[in-house]
Design a protein around this motif. Sequence first.
Motif, mmCIF file in Angstrom:
data_model
loop_
_atom_site.group_PDB
_atom_site.id
_atom_site.type_symbol
_atom_site.label_atom_id
_atom_site.label_comp_id
_atom_site.label_asym_id
_atom_site.label_seq_id
_atom_site.Cartn_x
_atom_site.Cartn_y
_atom_site.Cartn_z
ATOM 1 N N ALA A 185 0.834 -1.203 0.000
ATOM 2 C CA ALA A 185 0.000 0.000 0.000
ATOM 3 C C ALA A 185 0.867 1.251 0.000
ATOM 4 C CB ALA A 185 -0.925 -0.003 1.217
ATOM 5 N N ARG A 186 1.968 1.204 0.721
ATOM 6 C CA ARG A 186 2.864 2.357 0.800
ATOM 7 C C ARG A 186 3.601 2.590 -0.515
ATOM 8 N NH1 ARG A 186 6.200 0.785 4.952
ATOM 9 N NH2 ARG A 186 7.866 0.153 3.546
ATOM 10 N N ILE A 187 4.134 1.518 -1.109
ATOM 11 C CA ILE A 187 4.957 1.647 -2.312
ATOM 12 C C ILE A 187 4.104 1.794 -3.573
ATOM 13 C CG2 ILE A 187 6.643 0.472 -3.772
ATOM 14 C CD1 ILE A 187 7.812 -0.785 -1.245
ATOM 15 N N ASN A 188 3.086 0.952 -3.714
ATOM 16 C CA ASN A 188 2.319 0.921 -4.956
ATOM 17 C C ASN A 188 1.228 1.976 -5.022
ATOM 18 O OD1 ASN A 188 3.874 -1.303 -5.663
ATOM 19 N ND2 ASN A 188 2.374 -2.766 -4.887
ATOM 20 N N GLN A 189 0.681 2.365 -3.851
ATOM 21 C CA GLN A 189 -0.444 3.291 -3.855
ATOM 22 C C GLN A 189 -0.145 4.616 -3.170
ATOM 23 O OE1 GLN A 189 -3.031 0.040 -2.201
ATOM 24 N NE2 GLN A 189 -4.447 0.752 -3.794
ATOM 25 N N GLY A 190 1.042 4.760 -2.630
ATOM 26 C CA GLY A 190 1.425 6.023 -2.009
ATOM 27 C C GLY A 190 0.725 6.316 -0.700
ATOM 28 N N VAL A 191 0.264 5.284 -0.004
ATOM 29 C CA VAL A 191 -0.420 5.475 1.270
ATOM 30 C C VAL A 191 0.608 5.833 2.346
ATOM 31 C CG1 VAL A 191 -1.941 4.433 2.997
ATOM 32 C CG2 VAL A 191 -2.174 3.789 0.595
ATOM 33 N N VAL A 192 0.327 6.873 3.135
ATOM 34 C CA VAL A 192 1.263 7.273 4.195
ATOM 35 C C VAL A 192 0.704 7.069 5.597
ATOM 36 C CG1 VAL A 192 2.466 8.954 2.748
ATOM 37 C CG2 VAL A 192 0.513 9.687 4.137
ATOM 38 N N GLY A 193 -0.617 6.860 5.724
ATOM 39 C CA GLY A 193 -1.158 6.677 7.069
ATOM 40 C C GLY A 193 -2.650 6.469 7.090
ATOM 41 N N ASP A 194 -3.180 6.386 8.311
ATOM 42 C CA ASP A 194 -4.620 6.231 8.521
ATOM 43 C C ASP A 194 -5.092 7.160 9.620
ATOM 44 O OD1 ASP A 194 -5.319 4.646 11.238
ATOM 45 O OD2 ASP A 194 -3.395 3.956 10.480
ATOM 46 N N ILE A 195 -6.354 7.471 9.596
ATOM 47 C CA ILE A 195 -6.980 8.246 10.668
ATOM 48 C C ILE A 195 -7.949 7.334 11.400
ATOM 49 C CG2 ILE A 195 -8.466 10.196 11.268
ATOM 50 C CD1 ILE A 195 -7.524 11.659 8.869
ATOM 51 N N GLY A 196 -7.747 7.215 12.707
ATOM 52 C CA GLY A 196 -8.683 6.451 13.518
ATOM 53 C C GLY A 196 -8.654 4.963 13.318
ATOM 54 N N GLY A 197 -7.817 4.485 12.392
ATOM 55 C CA GLY A 197 -7.795 3.065 12.086
ATOM 56 C C GLY A 197 -8.800 2.678 11.029
#
Length: 326
Positions: A241-253
């Motif tokens: 998710a971090r590498i392929n989609q550029g996700v850096v975090g979540d809010i509240g889970g």
Amino acid sequence: MSQINTSFNELTTNDQDLLTEIAVLYYQEGATQEEISKKFSISRVKIGRLLRRAREEGIVEINVRYHPVYSAQLERRLVDKFKLKRALIALDQTDVNEQRKQVAILVSGFLANNLTENSTVAVGKGRNVAAVADHAGIVTQRNARFVCALGGTHRSGDSTNADHICRRLAKKFGGTSETLYAPAYVDNPEVRQTFFEHATVAETLNQARIAEFALVGVGDMNENSHMVQLGWFTPQEFVEARINQGVVGDIGGFDFFKLNGENANTTLRSRVIGLGTDDLQRIPNVIAIATEDRKVLAMLGALRTGSIDILATSASCAMALLSMDD
């Protein structure tokens, strides 16, 4: 007077004593370099070099402890930069648990001052949110309602899931709690949709959506994160998710985002039973908490979603956020 050009372990006792005595005079007794120069018949330039050597050798350790006025200045800068209602900034602590506690104290005080009778608070999960419930400060009893914004879990780490936090907050503030009768994470989108269509689950989530306050944590995409440790996601899923989609975090889970604040259309989200970023944007007072330095990138992305109204963090994280955004 002997020249001090060797390593500390190779210094003679007299040389070590000299460095220590000069450091004590300058840093503890407030003597000027000129006064020390005259006392030891050493040039002022040489005194400056010896003081620097004392720092290099560990004889002198300089720690900066921020004054509360400095914290207030950081709060104003964060509010202005990210269009926040408030920023709650705790002074830096060397111990991670103490840091979490100090931020929790500020959040607890904010809730105590702002909750009114019959207020509703949507509650997420995590250690930083749990710390608010666990802080034993004296608060005014309110008939507030604490509603789970995320499903629960019965694995290890129960004390950090939304239901347990809601119950402890209700006990602390004298209010009531409402459980979301669903797991936090399921195996596939079809099971998730079935839960969303259940009348009891839908009603609880609707109550969370119309809350006046929300209390949520900010998570990062580290493969050693709390969600991975609890087995909700695999390390590989976080890495992809971090590498392929550029996700850096979540809010509240319960929702994931990119660094620019855009919602990440990831398979991780399709397995979560809870609110979304769009729901948070309609809640007028969303309090986001993050105390770990490693989460600064995730905090920046979370702020850019436009769903956070009050940020609670440490002074070092606040400075990093201001620097990174610039």
